[in-house]
Motif scaffolding. Sequence first.
Motif, mmCIF file in Angstrom:
data_model
loop_
_atom_site.group_PDB
_atom_site.id
_atom_site.type_symbol
_atom_site.label_atom_id
_atom_site.label_comp_id
_atom_site.label_asym_id
_atom_site.label_seq_id
_atom_site.Cartn_x
_atom_site.Cartn_y
_atom_site.Cartn_z
ATOM 1 N N SER A 1 0.895 -1.074 -0.021
ATOM 2 C CA SER A 1 -0.283 0.086 -0.057
ATOM 3 C C SER A 1 0.814 1.426 -0.024
ATOM 4 O O SER A 1 2.031 1.180 0.675
ATOM 5 C CB SER A 1 -0.814 -0.206 1.271
ATOM 6 O OG SER A 1 -1.874 -0.856 1.293
ATOM 7 N N THR B 1 1.216 4.081 1.625
ATOM 8 C CA THR B 1 1.063 4.583 3.101
ATOM 9 C C THR B 1 1.394 6.019 3.365
ATOM 10 O O THR B 1 0.515 6.585 3.991
ATOM 11 C CB THR B 1 1.558 3.521 4.019
ATOM 12 O OG1 THR B 1 3.108 3.411 3.937
ATOM 13 C CG2 THR B 1 0.971 2.022 4.076
ATOM 14 N N GLY C 1 -2.124 6.948 2.331
ATOM 15 C CA GLY C 1 -2.673 6.398 3.478
ATOM 16 C C GLY C 1 -2.784 7.087 4.713
ATOM 17 O O GLY C 1 -3.702 7.161 5.386
ATOM 18 N N LYS D 1 -4.799 -4.669 -5.984
ATOM 19 C CA LYS D 1 -4.402 -3.728 -4.893
ATOM 20 C C LYS D 1 -5.639 -3.183 -4.522
ATOM 21 O O LYS D 1 -5.922 -3.129 -3.178
ATOM 22 C CB LYS D 1 -3.462 -3.035 -5.486
ATOM 23 C CG LYS D 1 -2.885 -2.053 -4.374
ATOM 24 C CD LYS D 1 -2.108 -2.774 -3.246
ATOM 25 C CE LYS D 1 -2.079 -2.161 -1.760
ATOM 26 N NZ LYS D 1 -3.397 -2.062 -1.022
ATOM 27 N N ASN D 2 -6.361 -2.418 -5.290
ATOM 28 C CA ASN D 2 -7.444 -1.695 -4.699
ATOM 29 C C ASN D 2 -8.883 -2.345 -4.430
ATOM 30 O O ASN D 2 -9.646 -1.946 -3.579
ATOM 31 C CB ASN D 2 -7.809 -0.768 -5.862
ATOM 32 C CG ASN D 2 -6.955 0.222 -6.168
ATOM 33 O OD1 ASN D 2 -5.738 0.059 -5.893
ATOM 34 N ND2 ASN D 2 -7.075 1.595 -6.736
ATOM 35 N N HIS E 1 -7.311 -6.894 -2.214
ATOM 36 C CA HIS E 1 -6.707 -6.724 -0.909
ATOM 37 C C HIS E 1 -7.491 -6.006 0.104
ATOM 38 O O HIS E 1 -7.795 -6.775 1.307
ATOM 39 C CB HIS E 1 -5.352 -5.888 -0.966
ATOM 40 C CG HIS E 1 -4.619 -5.666 0.183
ATOM 41 N ND1 HIS E 1 -3.605 -4.755 0.256
ATOM 42 C CD2 HIS E 1 -4.561 -6.253 1.474
ATOM 43 C CE1 HIS E 1 -2.961 -4.857 1.510
ATOM 44 N NE2 HIS E 1 -3.488 -5.831 2.054
ATOM 45 N N ALA F 1 -5.498 -1.112 3.325
ATOM 46 C CA ALA F 1 -5.326 -2.051 2.378
ATOM 47 C C ALA F 1 -5.959 -1.565 0.987
ATOM 48 O O ALA F 1 -5.609 -2.047 -0.029
ATOM 49 C CB ALA F 1 -6.089 -3.485 2.722
ATOM 50 N N MET G 1 -5.348 1.501 -0.107
ATOM 51 C CA MET G 1 -4.670 2.420 -0.903
ATOM 52 C C MET G 1 -3.965 2.070 -2.112
ATOM 53 O O MET G 1 -3.788 0.699 -2.266
ATOM 54 C CB MET G 1 -3.541 2.947 0.243
ATOM 55 C CG MET G 1 -4.064 3.769 1.419
ATOM 56 S SD MET G 1 -5.135 5.023 1.102
ATOM 57 C CE MET G 1 -6.773 4.541 1.122
ATOM 58 N N THR H 1 -11.808 4.077 -3.359
ATOM 59 C CA THR H 1 -11.698 4.460 -2.179
ATOM 60 C C THR H 1 -13.414 5.085 -1.579
ATOM 61 O O THR H 1 -13.735 4.615 -0.563
ATOM 62 C CB THR H 1 -10.694 5.569 -1.902
ATOM 63 O OG1 THR H 1 -9.564 5.117 -2.236
ATOM 64 C CG2 THR H 1 -10.697 5.972 -0.353
#
Length: 318
Positions: free
Chosen positions: A113, A115, A119, A241-242, A245, A271, A273, A308
């Motif tokens: 991520s 972060t 994040g 990932k988006n 996760h 997660a 991010m 998100t």
Amino acid sequence: MAAQDGRLPVNALTIIAPIFGIVLIGWGAALAGLISDKVSDGLSEYVFAIAVPALIVSTLTRPGMTGEVAWSYWFSYFGGAAASWFTGTLIARRRTGIDRRGTILHGFAASQSNTVFVGVPMILQAYGEDGAFPLFMLLAVHLPLMMGCATFLVESDANKSILARLRGLALVLLKNPIFLSLGVGMAMKALGVTPSGFPKALIDAFAGTASTCALVALGAGLKRYRVLFDLRGATVIALLKNILHPLAVWLLAFHVFSMPVAYAGVAVLFAAMPVGINAYLMAVRYKTETGMIAASVLVSTLLAPITTLLWLAVLGKT
């Protein structure tokens, strides 16, 4: 499932609009030539070496910053990361022309991520004080564990002993300002040291610049990444990932284990991010899949406002 905290939900758009709006402004300024590559690099170095470490120390030493992290929290986050990493590696193995190191880095990108640049400001905006402690505890463990696993797996066929690999990883971490600031902040917290007067004013001054500078630096840096290198492959990594996760973390945090709702929410947003810059740096270091990983950073970041928003809705922040 964790109990609800009873607070009024926050409008998701008020959380993501400033975050990704600043990223887009930074990207547009770089494309227009208003921010040069030198300025972008310098701003990124400032954020990584000074501003975010100051924010970490300021937050961890703040009075009332206490909490307890149960094992369920770690299992939820890193269990989800493992699921995404394994899936990304498995998909990469089915594609031709990708070597063993490349398949590992595909999985790493699908679970690493962003972060520092996205994040931290996003989660603090969404959960405030309730989310600060679990956020920085996860940040403290996330960096060495994820980088350590990636480095060990990539170099597992190298002519180096396990001790030599661990020594190299330790040297990398000890030179990392984020890791060092987490150590300093937690040590000060354990000793009951709270900055005041001029030191506090200085730390807070740098900390106050972290979020905006980080987002501008991220946006300006996106100019270097090229989506067309392999749009399909980059999109696969970005979706893992988006979507995958945070989905895996959400299932574990809310439906398998029990923990405070803010902790579970922080784990899911962490997660959710986009692909972190460390995945690209690893690809450059080992000279494999550089274009693909760079493209996945850009694609996942561009998708992040939409994904998100969806995760904030799932978490009740709408």
